[in-house]
Motif scaffolding. Structure first.
Motif, PDB file in Angstrom:
ATOM      1  N   ASP A 115      27.697   7.574   0.130  1.00 20.72           N
ATOM      2  CA  ASP A 115      27.318   7.847  -0.934  1.00 20.72           C
ATOM      3  C   ASP A 115      28.154   6.682  -2.196  1.00 20.72           C
ATOM      4  OD1 ASP A 115      26.031  10.207  -0.583  1.00 20.72           O
ATOM      5  OD2 ASP A 115      27.502  11.519  -1.077  1.00 20.72           O
TER       6      ASP A 115
ATOM      7  N   ASP B 262      29.724  11.103   4.505  1.00 24.27           N
ATOM      8  CA  ASP B 262      28.767  11.029   3.624  1.00 24.27           C
ATOM      9  C   ASP B 262      29.482  10.469   2.146  1.00 24.27           C
ATOM     10  OD1 ASP B 262      26.904  12.095   4.945  1.00 24.27           O
ATOM     11  OD2 ASP B 262      27.070  14.326   4.216  1.00 24.27           O
TER      12      ASP B 262
ATOM     13  N   TRP C  38      22.963   8.510  -6.272  1.00 21.91           N
ATOM     14  CA  TRP C  38      24.247   7.937  -6.699  1.00 21.91           C
ATOM     15  C   TRP C  38      23.955   6.668  -7.601  1.00 21.91           C
ATOM     16  CZ3 TRP C  38      28.449  10.433  -7.127  1.00 21.91           C
ATOM     17  CH2 TRP C  38      28.503  11.786  -6.257  1.00 21.91           C
TER      18      TRP C  38
ATOM     19  N   LYS D  80      35.020  10.585  -5.660  1.00 17.88           N
ATOM     20  CA  LYS D  80      34.115  11.330  -6.481  1.00 17.88           C
ATOM     21  C   LYS D  80      34.944  12.230  -7.453  1.00 17.88           C
ATOM     22  CE  LYS D  80      30.399  11.608  -2.711  1.00 17.88           C
ATOM     23  NZ  LYS D  80      29.698  12.706  -2.035  1.00 17.88           N
TER      24      LYS D  80
ATOM     25  N   GLU E  32      26.106   3.612  -2.125  1.00 20.73           N
ATOM     26  CA  GLU E  32      24.970   3.985  -2.740  1.00 20.73           C
ATOM     27  C   GLU E  32      25.093   3.998  -4.317  1.00 20.73           C
ATOM     28  OE1 GLU E  32      21.682   6.945  -1.558  1.00 20.73           O
ATOM     29  OE2 GLU E  32      22.341   7.919  -3.454  1.00 20.73           O
TER      30      GLU E  32
END
Length: 799
Positions: free
Chosen positions: A321, A317, A334, A251, A324
């Motif tokens: 994520d 997560d 996402w 991220k 996604e």
């Protein structure tokens, strides 16, 4: 052509395992593979964020220098009090004392300098602000080191607030050692951050794009997949995602590049993250490769940082994520973010890996939580487990046990070995079962980029292909190396700041990727001479006791002949050895001691051993012919956590087996090494630690495989001849449809010395040669040259 020595029979109707996504590539940012490599940014330290945490020699002005012209005088400093953003706080301040003909800063780029070519355009951008009059323009120039201008432009910094300014610079001269200068006049201070220079001509013309020549070489491989972003950089770092030396957190790598935090790369340099997850996915799509991202599993085996089980939620997560982000539609959080970045369509992620080269129970305990959560939400996602960086041993078996217990889809195996090991183990996966997790050979290479290395790898790849029932994915590693920033070698592709070439290994990989096929065909080899091998003599010869970076004492040494009972006791003999830095500086270092030479073929060597100082431990060498040819048992190893049995052939090591073991100071250990023929067992304090065999190469008359390409209907045959002589064969095809003549595309690597290599001077020295021909009926004779790789594509009937 003389009479054929053997026959290859390809049964075109007898199909075997699907080859799927077998051959792909692996990207890791080491050897400056990204910054200064595939990522096309030409400015080094563009946001003034270099720091000693990246490398002891780094600071915020690394690769920058002050420019003062025509009597100009200025002060150059770094500040962080009014940053452009909170993730990259440092910026340069140029305070003008006397304008003269201009003052400012210059960046020297990577390697020997910034490479530019005549007639090419370059996109410059930076963030800047001024605190005085806005009348004086800022001059941006690409210059030689002597100050000759190759291209320039001006921008007017017209605000006291941070703003982005962009311009295109056209270059009128080729210079691979130029620099970028930013100068101005007037008064007051000029504040500068995020200075960037990209060639407009990037791969597919993308902004924030990739270096065209390197990316094109990768695209030309036609890989089925790309594994990224590593490698050890995935899990080597702190647990806090906001730390500069954190584990690789995906991220942090998406969104505006100026807001992506600088990162300490564990290969001891700065990583800008300009090449991030969005760019990885985009590149995979551009070259037709399936993305295989690898995420940390909440454990850093290098520094024993461990996420508590009850705090794993955010890490899990991150994995969910990411899936996604890659696959979610626009209604998902996402998926919507992906669309905002410019890609509303899903990327079609099919695989995800948790962990890299993991060793130790903490990882495998945590892996199961990731596995269960991913399968619960995305049951069709193929999850890759880890089995450590060794080809066999305790941690390797722990990884496979975890995969079986959790139902992992694949197990990531890694090993770097001698060419001889690859030849001796080309049938490694023959006994693997089709109903168990499949092998993902995520990192492998023989030590070297010579033609011999490439041949040995080709023979091994034949074994991978023939075992497609058990081997799902395989990729050579590492992939890229900047010749001026070498962390690791060998590497598939080498480059400097303006040139790139593929190694002999590259062209073997290219042959196998271009001609993989979709499903195996049954192939039989008959009538060939027996395999040729080195005489499988038992392991004997000199025995030496040694140490590495430590001080140790060996005593109570004896060796027993297990056949006759004869015993040699070294009564009163001790070896006090020291290889510590202190001993080396004092000139008293002694790394090893010769014990004896034995011609026994079944013996046990035993002793007591104690470490008194240092971070590592004991090294027991046996079967020693010379320094470059021996076996050795290393106890403690890297980071004092391994016990390994290794073989060294012609100076190249192969780890035969590994288990976890830590040596403590001033503790006495009872060590025993049992050698029987080429079988090796070792014991510590009476406990069996290793049980392995040092296999010698048995060179097959030929290594062969066959497959069918469903898209074109082609029958593909691959043959590797490792022998010193040519091999003649009748190539026969069973059950081919009736036809008059058939065209064959033939690709061949041959005619090279085993020591030959490609280079910048001779980048095409070792490349396949295509020779097409036709044949009538269902067979043809062929000569496979000594030391060659040959691929046939038998086309549909000639009309």
């Amino acid at each position: 052509m003389s009479e054929a020595q053997g026959k290859l029979t390809i049964h075109t109707k007898q199909r075997g395992a699907e080859l799927g996504d077998l051959f792909g590539i692996f990207f890791e940012d080491l050897n400056h593979a990204a910054d200064g490599g595939l990522y096309a940014e030409l400015v080094r330290n563009r946001s003034f964020e270099f720091d000693p945490i990246d490398h002891p020699d780094f600071h915020a002005l690394t690769n920058w220098e002050k420019v003062e012209r025509g009597g100009g005088q200025a002060e150059l400093r770094i500040e962080d009090s009014q940053p452009m953003n909170e993730r990259n706080r440092h910026y340069a301040v140029i305070t003008i004392r006397m304008a003269g003909d201009g003052v400012g800063i210059a960046n020297s780029g990577f390697n020997s300098g910034i490479p530019v070519r005549v007639g090419e355009d370059y996109r410059f951008s930076f963030y800047a602000r001024r605190n005085e009059s806005f009348s004086e323009p800022v001059r941006i120039a690409i210059e030689s080191k002597a100050g000759v201008v190759h291209g320039e432009t001006t921008v007017v910094v017209d605000s006291s607030e941070w703003r982005k300014y962009e311009a295109v610079i056209s270059v009128d001269e080729t210079n691979y050692s130029s620099r970028l200068t930013i100068t101005t006049g007037g008064s007051g201070s000029l504040y500068v951050d995020m200075v960037s220079l990209f060639p407009l001509r990037t791969f597919l013309g993308r902004t924030n794009g990739l270096r065209e020549d390197i990316a094109t070489l990768l695209a030309e491989l036609k890989p089925k997949f790309m594994r990224f972003p590593g490698g050890c950089l995935v899990h080597d770092g702190s647990l806090n995602p906001d730390d500069r030396n954190s584990m690789y957190r995906w991220k942090n790598t998406i969104g505006p590049v100026e807001q992506r935090p600088s990162r300490r790369n564990n290969w001891r340099y700065n990583q800008t993250l300009g090449l991030g997850y969005y760019e990885y996915f985009q590149f995979c799509q551009d070259i037709g490769a399936k993305p295989i991202p690898i995420l940390p599993g909440g454990y850093d085996p290098h520094h024993k940082r461990i996420v508590p089980i009850d705090e794993l939620g955010p890490w899990i997560d991150d994995a969910l994520d990411l899936i996604e982000f890659a696959n979610g539609d626009l209604s998902t959080e996402w998926g919507a973010i992906r669309a905002e970045l410019g890609h509303p369509e899903p990327f079609g992620l099919e695989y995800i890996g948790i962990g890299n080269e993991e060793v130790g129970e903490p990882f495998f305990e945590r892996y199961s939580y990731f596995h269960q959560a991913i399968k619960a939400k995305y049951p069709t996602m193929k999850i890759i487990n880890s089995s450590g960086p060794f080809a066999a041993g305790g941690e390797y078996e722990r990884g496979w046990q975890s995969a079986r217990e959790n139902g992992s889809d694949l197990v990531d195996e890694h090993y770097y070995q001698s060419p001889e090991w690859f030849l001796a183990n080309f049938d490694r996966y023959d006994g693997f079962k089709a109903d168990e997790p499949k092998v993902f050979l995520g990192e492998y290479a023989s030590w070297g980029n010579t033609y011999y290395n490439a041949l040995a790898e080709a023979a091994f790849m034949i074994g991978l292909e023939r075992n497609a029932h058990a081997v799902g994915l395989a990729c050579y590693a590492p992939m890229l190396c900047n010749v001026d920033y070498v962390n690791w070698k060998p590497d598939l592709i080498w480059f400097n700041n303006h040139e790139v070439f593929g190694t002999a290994n590259y062209y073997v990989q290219k042959l196998f990727m271009h001609h993989q096929g979709d499903r195996l065909l049954r192939i039989e080899a008959s009538g060939f001479e027996k395999p040729q091998g080195i005489e499988a003599k038992p392991i004997n010869g000199a025995i030496e006791l040694g140490t590495d970076a430590s001080s140790v004492i060996y005593s109570n040494v004896r060796i027993v002949n297990n056949d006759s009972g004869e015993e040699r006791t070294f009564t009163g003999w001790t070896a006090e050895l020291s290889d510590t830095e202190k001993a080396r500086l004092a000139g008293t270092a002694k790394q090893s001691a010769h014990l004896c030479v034995t011609d026994w073929t079944n013996y046990t060597l035993s002793m007591t051993a104690k470490r008194t100082d240092g971070p590592r431990g004991f090294v027991i060498s046996f079967g020693c012919a010379d320094d470059d040819n021996r076996l050795f048992w290393e106890i403690s190893g890297w980071q004092n956590q391994d016990s390994m049995i290794s073989s060294r052939v012609n100076g190249r090591n192969s780890c035969l087996t590994q288990s976890l073991f830590t040596v403590e100071n001033d503790v006495t250990y009872e060590l025993a090494l049992e050698v029987s023929g080429r079988q090796i067992r070792s014991y510590i304090n009476g406990k069996l630690i290793h049980d392995t065999e040092d296999k010698l190469p048995l060179i097959q008359p030929i290594y062969c495989s066959s497959s069918v390409d469903d898209n074109f209907g082609d029958t593909i045959v691959k043959v590797v001849n490792m022998q010193d002589v040519a091999v003649y064969a009748d190539i026969a095809f069973e059950d081919l449809p009736e036809a008059g003549g058939r065209r064959v595309e033939s690709y061949e690597l041959s005619g090279h010395s085993l020591k030959d290599e490609n280079s910048f001077e001779q980048p095409q020295k070792i490349v396949p040669v295509q020779r097409d021909f036709s044949f009538e009926g269902s067979s043809f004779l062929h000569e496979f040259p000594a030391h060659s790789v040959t691929v046939f594509r038998v086309k549909m009937p000639v009309v």
